[in-house]
Design a protein around this motif. Structure first.
Motif, PDB file in Angstrom:
ATOM      1  N   VAL A   5       0.867  -1.172   0.000  1.00  0.00           N
ATOM      2  CA  VAL A   5       0.000   0.000   0.000  1.00  0.00           C
ATOM      3  C   VAL A   5       0.904   1.223   0.000  1.00  0.00           C
ATOM      4  CG1 VAL A   5      -2.031  -1.026   1.058  1.00  0.00           C
ATOM      5  CG2 VAL A   5      -0.198  -0.197   2.522  1.00  0.00           C
ATOM      6  N   SER A   6       1.784   1.269  -0.987  1.00  0.00           N
ATOM      7  CA  SER A   6       2.850   2.267  -0.980  1.00  0.00           C
ATOM      8  C   SER A   6       2.341   3.635  -1.379  1.00  0.00           C
ATOM      9  CB  SER A   6       3.975   1.855  -1.939  1.00  0.00           C
ATOM     10  OG  SER A   6       3.507   1.878  -3.266  1.00  0.00           O
ATOM     11  N   THR A   7       2.989   4.657  -0.836  1.00  0.00           N
ATOM     12  CA  THR A   7       2.706   6.031  -1.197  1.00  0.00           C
ATOM     13  C   THR A   7       4.027   6.746  -1.376  1.00  0.00           C
ATOM     14  OG1 THR A   7       2.645   6.782   1.096  1.00  0.00           O
ATOM     15  CG2 THR A   7       0.554   6.076   0.134  1.00  0.00           C
ATOM     16  N   SER A   8       4.022   7.835  -2.061  1.00  0.00           N
ATOM     17  CA  SER A   8       5.207   8.689  -2.159  1.00  0.00           C
ATOM     18  C   SER A   8       4.801  10.093  -1.758  1.00  0.00           C
ATOM     19  CB  SER A   8       5.773   8.684  -3.587  1.00  0.00           C
ATOM     20  OG  SER A   8       4.802   9.134  -4.508  1.00  0.00           O
ATOM     21  N   ARG A   9       5.745  10.832  -1.226  1.00  0.00           N
ATOM     22  CA  ARG A   9       5.416  12.131  -0.644  1.00  0.00           C
ATOM     23  C   ARG A   9       6.547  13.097  -0.945  1.00  0.00           C
ATOM     24  NH1 ARG A   9       5.127  12.030   5.636  1.00  0.00           N
ATOM     25  NH2 ARG A   9       7.371  11.813   5.333  1.00  0.00           N
ATOM     26  N   GLY A  10       6.200  14.245  -1.549  1.00  0.00           N
ATOM     27  CA  GLY A  10       7.209  15.249  -1.821  1.00  0.00           C
ATOM     28  C   GLY A  10       8.355  14.674  -2.624  1.00  0.00           C
ATOM     29  N   LEU A  11       8.017  13.899  -3.645  1.00  0.00           N
ATOM     30  CA  LEU A  11       9.037  13.123  -4.337  1.00  0.00           C
ATOM     31  C   LEU A  11       9.874  13.997  -5.249  1.00  0.00           C
ATOM     32  CD1 LEU A  11       9.962  10.222  -4.603  1.00  0.00           C
ATOM     33  CD2 LEU A  11       8.403   9.952  -6.509  1.00  0.00           C
ATOM     34  N   HIS A  12      11.172  13.970  -5.040  1.00  0.00           N
ATOM     35  CA  HIS A  12      12.134  14.655  -5.889  1.00  0.00           C
ATOM     36  C   HIS A  12      13.186  13.639  -6.276  1.00  0.00           C
ATOM     37  CE1 HIS A  12      10.695  18.823  -5.217  1.00  0.00           C
ATOM     38  NE2 HIS A  12      10.283  18.303  -4.073  1.00  0.00           N
ATOM     39  N   PRO A  13      13.206  13.189  -7.526  1.00  0.00           N
ATOM     40  CA  PRO A  13      14.195  12.182  -7.915  1.00  0.00           C
ATOM     41  C   PRO A  13      15.599  12.622  -7.554  1.00  0.00           C
ATOM     42  CG  PRO A  13      12.612  12.543  -9.674  1.00  0.00           C
ATOM     43  CD  PRO A  13      12.347  13.592  -8.643  1.00  0.00           C
ATOM     44  N   PRO A  14      16.372  11.773  -6.906  1.00  0.00           N
ATOM     45  CA  PRO A  14      17.718  12.149  -6.443  1.00  0.00           C
ATOM     46  C   PRO A  14      18.722  12.137  -7.568  1.00  0.00           C
ATOM     47  CG  PRO A  14      17.239   9.885  -5.854  1.00  0.00           C
ATOM     48  CD  PRO A  14      16.008  10.417  -6.492  1.00  0.00           C
ATOM     49  N   GLY A  15      18.477  12.959  -8.600  1.00  0.00           N
ATOM     50  CA  GLY A  15      19.379  12.980  -9.737  1.00  0.00           C
ATOM     51  C   GLY A  15      20.684  13.683  -9.423  1.00  0.00           C
ATOM     52  N   ASN A  16      20.612  14.715  -8.587  1.00  0.00           N
ATOM     53  CA  ASN A  16      21.816  15.461  -8.221  1.00  0.00           C
ATOM     54  C   ASN A  16      22.314  15.017  -6.854  1.00  0.00           C
ATOM     55  OD1 ASN A  16      21.683  17.043 -10.583  1.00  0.00           O
ATOM     56  ND2 ASN A  16      20.146  18.362  -9.629  1.00  0.00           N
ATOM     57  N   ILE A  17      22.745  13.764  -6.782  1.00  0.00           N
ATOM     58  CA  ILE A  17      23.206  13.212  -5.516  1.00  0.00           C
ATOM     59  C   ILE A  17      24.552  13.819  -5.154  1.00  0.00           C
ATOM     60  CG2 ILE A  17      24.010  11.103  -4.401  1.00  0.00           C
ATOM     61  CD1 ILE A  17      21.882   9.597  -5.904  1.00  0.00           C
ATOM     62  N   MET A  18      24.631  14.331  -3.941  1.00  0.00           N
ATOM     63  CA  MET A  18      25.898  14.864  -3.450  1.00  0.00           C
ATOM     64  C   MET A  18      26.750  13.728  -2.927  1.00  0.00           C
ATOM     65  SD  MET A  18      26.625  17.619  -0.403  1.00  0.00           S
ATOM     66  CE  MET A  18      26.267  19.043  -1.409  1.00  0.00           C
ATOM     67  N   THR A  19      27.933  13.581  -3.450  1.00  0.00           N
ATOM     68  CA  THR A  19      28.842  12.558  -2.961  1.00  0.00           C
ATOM     69  C   THR A  19      29.916  13.184  -2.106  1.00  0.00           C
ATOM     70  OG1 THR A  19      30.206  12.750  -4.955  1.00  0.00           O
ATOM     71  CG2 THR A  19      28.468  11.083  -4.953  1.00  0.00           C
ATOM     72  N   PHE A  20      30.476  12.379  -1.220  1.00  0.00           N
ATOM     73  CA  PHE A  20      31.512  12.841  -0.318  1.00  0.00           C
ATOM     74  C   PHE A  20      32.769  12.058  -0.630  1.00  0.00           C
ATOM     75  CE2 PHE A  20      27.473  13.609   1.603  1.00  0.00           C
ATOM     76  CZ  PHE A  20      27.595  14.851   2.185  1.00  0.00           C
ATOM     77  N   GLU A  21      33.729  12.702  -1.286  1.00  0.00           N
ATOM     78  CA  GLU A  21      34.942  12.018  -1.715  1.00  0.00           C
ATOM     79  C   GLU A  21      35.768  11.522  -0.543  1.00  0.00           C
ATOM     80  OE1 GLU A  21      35.466  11.169  -4.722  1.00  0.00           O
ATOM     81  OE2 GLU A  21      33.730  12.256  -5.463  1.00  0.00           O
ATOM     82  N   PHE A  95      26.505   3.851  -1.036  1.00  0.00           N
ATOM     83  CA  PHE A  95      27.927   4.161  -1.080  1.00  0.00           C
ATOM     84  C   PHE A  95      28.245   5.202  -0.008  1.00  0.00           C
ATOM     85  CE2 PHE A  95      26.913   2.273  -5.140  1.00  0.00           C
ATOM     86  CZ  PHE A  95      27.938   1.346  -5.285  1.00  0.00           C
ATOM     87  N   ARG A  96      28.744   6.390  -0.384  1.00  0.00           N
ATOM     88  CA  ARG A  96      29.049   7.441   0.595  1.00  0.00           C
ATOM     89  C   ARG A  96      28.249   8.709   0.338  1.00  0.00           C
ATOM     90  NH1 ARG A  96      33.689   6.681   3.692  1.00  0.00           N
ATOM     91  NH2 ARG A  96      35.006   4.926   3.070  1.00  0.00           N
ATOM     92  N   CYS A  97      27.149   8.584  -0.378  1.00  0.00           N
ATOM     93  CA  CYS A  97      26.400   9.793  -0.722  1.00  0.00           C
ATOM     94  C   CYS A  97      25.356  10.104   0.347  1.00  0.00           C
ATOM     95  CB  CYS A  97      25.769   9.656  -2.101  1.00  0.00           C
ATOM     96  SG  CYS A  97      24.251   8.687  -2.134  1.00  0.00           S
ATOM     97  N   ASN A  98      24.576  11.136   0.095  1.00  0.00           N
ATOM     98  CA  ASN A  98      23.654  11.664   1.087  1.00  0.00           C
ATOM     99  C   ASN A  98      22.303  10.950   1.115  1.00  0.00           C
ATOM    100  OD1 ASN A  98      23.843  13.202  -1.529  1.00  0.00           O
ATOM    101  ND2 ASN A  98      21.826  13.879  -0.860  1.00  0.00           N
ATOM    102  N   ILE A  99      22.119   9.924   0.298  1.00  0.00           N
ATOM    103  CA  ILE A  99      20.856   9.202   0.238  1.00  0.00           C
ATOM    104  C   ILE A  99      20.920   7.975   1.144  1.00  0.00           C
ATOM    105  CG2 ILE A  99      19.220   7.996  -1.246  1.00  0.00           C
ATOM    106  CD1 ILE A  99      19.422  10.989  -1.783  1.00  0.00           C
ATOM    107  N   LEU A 100      19.925   7.822   2.021  1.00  0.00           N
ATOM    108  CA  LEU A 100      19.834   6.668   2.902  1.00  0.00           C
ATOM    109  C   LEU A 100      18.411   6.127   2.891  1.00  0.00           C
ATOM    110  CD1 LEU A 100      21.456   8.989   5.218  1.00  0.00           C
ATOM    111  CD2 LEU A 100      22.394   6.706   5.501  1.00  0.00           C
TER     112      LEU A 100
END
Length: 417
Positions: A5-21, A95-100
């Motif tokens: 019964v999935s929903t999505s909320r305020g969805l913004h595709p994470p195309g510009n993922i910030m990575t941490f080198e 990986f090491r990006c800001n998406i969890l």
């Protein structure tokens, strides 16, 4: 059967993922207005889960009041979120990006265990949400996909827009067993099949499904190589670990952890596919020498620049030989192994090449570090780094020990990479 019964909320595709080198660029902070006044007192924090990121360079710890991220080499805490509103039983890194991916856990119901939040920590907000009628057993993130594991079903979503791509039915899977490849040119998923002891392997890029009859009893643990071409499995008996070719399902190697039944906590395959590590409730981490390999892998290479996988072909006369390699060390075997087929099977078994003894009172997940090192993370808040002799094997030497969370509470969950 659990239905979505999935929903999505305020969805913004994470195309510009910030990575941490470099991991030290993640500051140790808490969300504005959400800091728990007692959040820094580890005696009040309960450790709910630990899990590696995709390259095992760091791991996430879900706690009763948030989550923390730790770098492995050098070992240090690099990031945390301490919340008043509850904790997380599942914390999956990309990986090491800001998406969890976050799933609630513990006694606080602010974050229910049947809901997955895709969290963008750079924006400090949820960018996607999935709700189900049953508890979420595991979440896996890949470079393109999000995989959500329920008791008897697995959902695969596209990371860029969170649209569902696949639904997979499984045997009852309370441990949330599922693993993904993390190679730039392959997309492989392994999970329990519909029959006891069977593993289902999906090669999404090739539109290929392979069913592997891995064990007679239920699957207890599994792991894929980074490119997904090799699969290691253990059953509920916990005595044998088997390595399969995921393309044709053939058994390539079988190694023995021991004779007594054991609960396998974790299986890890080294990036160069020369070694296999296993942890169990017996309190010993075993290292095995592998006779199989996939060429083109280099543990020092960045995952984004790995070459396309290929099999090493040597002069051979059997279908297994293309994956055979001569390793630095070899596993121990019985002096009566020459009587294979006459004496009981364990006399011809391959035993572990190196070992390290841990306290038996807690669960540990294992991973390979640089060169010939092995890392162990325990649900008692402990971190070990050990080194093994690649020629002679034997007892591993402890090189590092840290207690990253001093909690007296019993842990709830352990998730492998």
């Amino acid at each position: 059967m659990s239905s979505q019964v999935s929903t999505s909320r305020g969805l913004h595709p994470p195309g510009n993922i910030m990575t941490f080198e470099s991991p030290h660029r993640w500051p140790v902070t808490a969300p504005t207005g959400q800091t728990d006044a007692g959040g820094n007192d580890d005696q009040e924090v309960r450790l709910l889960s630990v899990s590696w990121n995709q390259d095992c360079g760091c791991f996430a710890a879900g706690t009763s009041n948030g989550f923390r991220i730790f770098n492995c080499d050098p070992f240090k805490e690099t990031f945390r979120r301490d919340l008043k509103s509850g904790g997380f039983g599942i914390v999956e890194m990309l990986f090491r990006c800001n998406i969890l991916a976050l799933v609630g856990g513990g006694s606080n119901v602010a974050y229910p265990s049947n809901k997955v939040m895709i969290w963008d920590d750079h924006k400090s907000r949820c960018i996607g949400e999935f709700a189900f009628r049953a508890d979420v057993r595991a979440v896996k993130l890949g470079k393109d996909n999000i995989v959500i594991v329920l008791e008897t079903k697995i959902y695969v979503y596209k990371l860029s827009d969170l649209k569902m791509l696949h639904q997979i039915d499984t045997q009852p899977n309370p441990r949330g067993l599922c693993c993904l490849s993390h190679h730039s040119n392959t997309s492989v998923l392994a999970c329990p099949g519909l029959r006891q002891g069977h593993v289902r392997v999906e090669h999404f890029g090739l539109n290929l499904t392979k069913m592997i009859a891995a064990h007679d009893s239920h699957i207890a643990c599994m792991a894929l190589t980074m490119d997904g071409l090799l699969l290691a499995t253990a059953s509920m008996k916990g005595t044998l670990i088997r390595i399969f070719n995921t393309m044709d399902g053939s058994l390539l190697q079988e190694v023995r952890r021991g004779l007594d039944k054991a609960e396998i906590y974790s299986i890890a395959l080294s990036p160069n596919v020369q070694w296999l590590a296993v942890s169990s409730d017996k309190g010993t981490v075993h290292i095995f020498s592998l006779k199989v390999r996939v060429a083109g892998e280099d543990s020092s290479q960045d995952l984004r620049t790995l070459e396309a996988p290929r099999m090493d072909h040597q002069n051979s006369s059997t279908s297994m030989d293309p994956l055979i390699q001569t390793n630095t060390g070899s596993n121990a075997s019985s002096s009566l192994s020459f009587m294979k087929g006459i004496l009981p099977r364990y006399f011809s078994s391959e035993w572990s090449f190196a070992q390290f003894h841990l306290p038996e009172v807690t669960r540990y997940i294992v991973a390979f570090g640089a060169q010939n090192t092995v890392m162990m993370v325990g649900l008692d808040g402990s971190f070990y780094r050990c080194i093994f002799d690649q020629v002679n094997g034997g007892q591993m030497s402890q090189k590092e020990y840290s207690r990253f969370l001093k909690a007296d509470y019993a842990p709830l969950r352990m998730l492998a990479a």
